[in-house]
Design an enzyme around this catalytic site. Structure first.
Site, mmCIF file in Angstrom:
data_model
loop_
_atom_site.group_PDB
_atom_site.id
_atom_site.type_symbol
_atom_site.label_atom_id
_atom_site.label_comp_id
_atom_site.label_asym_id
_atom_site.label_seq_id
_atom_site.Cartn_x
_atom_site.Cartn_y
_atom_site.Cartn_z
ATOM 1 N N PHE A 1 0.819 -1.206 0.000
ATOM 2 C CA PHE A 1 0.000 0.000 0.000
ATOM 3 C C PHE A 1 0.858 1.263 0.000
ATOM 4 O O PHE A 1 1.921 1.301 0.641
ATOM 5 C CB PHE A 1 -0.887 0.060 1.262
ATOM 6 C CG PHE A 1 -1.946 -1.004 1.326
ATOM 7 C CD1 PHE A 1 -3.185 -0.796 0.732
ATOM 8 C CD2 PHE A 1 -1.721 -2.195 1.990
ATOM 9 C CE1 PHE A 1 -4.173 -1.768 0.802
ATOM 10 C CE2 PHE A 1 -2.692 -3.168 2.068
ATOM 11 C CZ PHE A 1 -3.930 -2.956 1.473
ATOM 12 N N ASP A 2 0.386 2.283 -0.687
ATOM 13 C CA ASP A 2 0.884 3.634 -0.460
ATOM 14 C C ASP A 2 0.160 4.145 0.789
ATOM 15 O O ASP A 2 -0.761 3.495 1.290
ATOM 16 C CB ASP A 2 0.583 4.517 -1.671
ATOM 17 C CG ASP A 2 1.215 5.896 -1.557
ATOM 18 O OD1 ASP A 2 2.229 6.034 -0.849
ATOM 19 O OD2 ASP A 2 0.689 6.836 -2.170
ATOM 20 N N LYS A 3 0.564 5.306 1.308
ATOM 21 C CA LYS A 3 -0.085 5.817 2.519
ATOM 22 C C LYS A 3 -1.115 6.895 2.190
ATOM 23 O O LYS A 3 -2.322 6.680 2.288
ATOM 24 C CB LYS A 3 0.952 6.369 3.511
ATOM 25 C CG LYS A 3 0.326 6.863 4.823
ATOM 26 C CD LYS A 3 1.376 7.397 5.762
ATOM 27 C CE LYS A 3 1.882 8.765 5.325
ATOM 28 N NZ LYS A 3 0.868 9.836 5.434
ATOM 29 N N ALA B 1 4.525 1.491 1.692
ATOM 30 C CA ALA B 1 5.638 2.226 1.087
ATOM 31 C C ALA B 1 5.185 3.663 0.877
ATOM 32 O O ALA B 1 4.248 3.914 0.114
ATOM 33 C CB ALA B 1 6.058 1.588 -0.230
#
Length: 395
Positions: A36-38, A278
């Protein structure tokens, strides 16, 4: 195989999940890890401005929550001008963070188009300009903070993930010299500032707010007596603009979790599907989000992986530092002590610099680290791509 896919489709349908490409069901059955991105993925797309923490002399002042109430000065001008917002059909568009920052000031942006408008700008500022930032109407301003002077933006150095910062050159009306403003990752901004302008408790305050889940930006400025016109601004090298700055303070933003994030992470973990984050954000902010969404469960330790490249005759080094204090026995240097933590339910966290060093100098350890790594912070887009490929290569 076909019958099994049909039954699987029916089971998914009962949960409100519809698949128009049945072969994808078989593919999804092989998924063992989700990366996942944040910002905008685990957390809400927009950011809420929490406030500004100004610097005075060698210490921080209390937080100013109402940015519109700030007095005129370099800090306010930095918030007003240091962005890449543009106008599309008279509507501001750009990075959500920039839009929120500009909105919090109440100032508006006007493009410099047309012969008559350009002539007015030249008469007012003594130079051409990219855009002009104008203060809100007096009736919309607090009585104790009246702003009447517009600001011309002469040049923009856009944000670069490799540099972790952006900057602008601006000018006030009259024959005044230009000013440079910069914002970006706090550590990067502080490294480009004169040391005496950075508060002694810089690291302590940064750690405090990032650990609480705030997104923090550093702000700085410096006068540029040598630049007085639009043409001169185009000739100035970026590196000379973004050095020898004076630290102004922190911009604090709150980025809330999406309501569906924690349940989805819990569902994936229940299905024994590993989750990884990430992000380009600060490490401690990323750790806070990982704990908040239960990517890292209560009681599960986080260990920072700190990799240092070789320099001055010293070999590259790899250290494991527990996030919790006081330090536990797990802390140590891989090279010196042969200490590689392999305890179950331990989550490794490393930033982009350490990830690059591990890839280059510890390639044999990269798979072992990736197996336990959950949090990757300060990652550039290219590093995120490399990370996904490396995870796909794990057996």
């Amino acid at each position: 195989m076909t019958v099994g896919t049909i039954y699987a489709q029916n089971r998914l349908k009962k949960h409100g999940i519809f698949c128009i490409s049945p072969p994808r069901i078989n593919l999804c059955g092989k998924v063992r890890l989700v990366c996942f991105d944040k910002t905008g993925t685990l957390t809400e797309e927009g950011l809420d401005i929490w406030g500004v923490m100004p610097r005075e002399d060698s210490s921080f002042l209390p937080i100013v929550h109402e940015v519109r109430c700030m007095s005129n000065g370099p800090l306010l001008r930095c918030l007003v001008t240091c962005h890449t917002v543009s106008l599309l059909r008279d509507q501001p568009v750009g990075d959500p963070m920039d839009l929120k920052m500009l909105e919090s000031t109440g100032w508006t942006q006007e493009t410099v188009e047309g012969v008559e408008v350009e002539a007015q700008v030249v008469r007012l500022f003594g130079s051409k300009a990219l855009v002009v930032m104008k203060p809100p109407p007096l009736e919309d301003q607090p009585s104790d903070a009246q702003h009447t002077v517009p600001i011309a933006v002469l040049r923009r150095f856009p944000f670069a993930s490799s540099l972790q910062r952006m900057s602008v050159l601006v000018k006030l009306p009259g024959g005044t010299p230009s000013e440079a403003y910069m914002k970006g990752a706090p550590e990067m901004v502080a490294s480009r500032c004169k040391q005496e302008s950075v508060p002694g408790d810089f690291s302590e305050m940064l750690r405090h707010y990032t650990s609480d889940g705030f997104r923090v930006l550093g702000l700085s400025y410096k006068p540029l007596a040598a630049v007085r016109t639009f043409e001169e601004a185009q000739e100035v090298p970026r590196d000379s603009v973004e050095s020898g700055m004076l630290f102004l303070g922190f911009l604090l933003m709150k980025n809330l979790l999406k309501p569906e994030t924690a349940p989805v992470i819990h569902l994936l973990r229940s299905a024994e599907i590993r989750t990884v984050m990430a992000t380009g954000d600060n490490m401690l902010t990323a750790v806070n989000v990982a704990r908040s969404c239960r990517m890292v469960e209560v009681g599960e330790p986080v260990v920072f992986v700190n990799a240092v490249p070789p320099s001055d005759g010293q070999p590259s080094a790899l250290k494991f530092i527990p996030a919790e204090s006081p330090p536990q026995q797990l802390e140590g240097s891989y090279q010196q002590e042969g200490c590689f933590p392999e305890q179950p339910l331990t989550h490794f966290a490393l930033n982009g610099k350490s990830f690059a060093v591990v890839c280059e100098h510890f390639p044999d350890l990269l798979p072992k680290i990736l197996v336990q790594a959950t949090i990757f912070a300060r990652m550039s887009p290219d590093q995120k791509t490399l990370l996904v490929r490396s995870l796909q290569g794990l057996k």
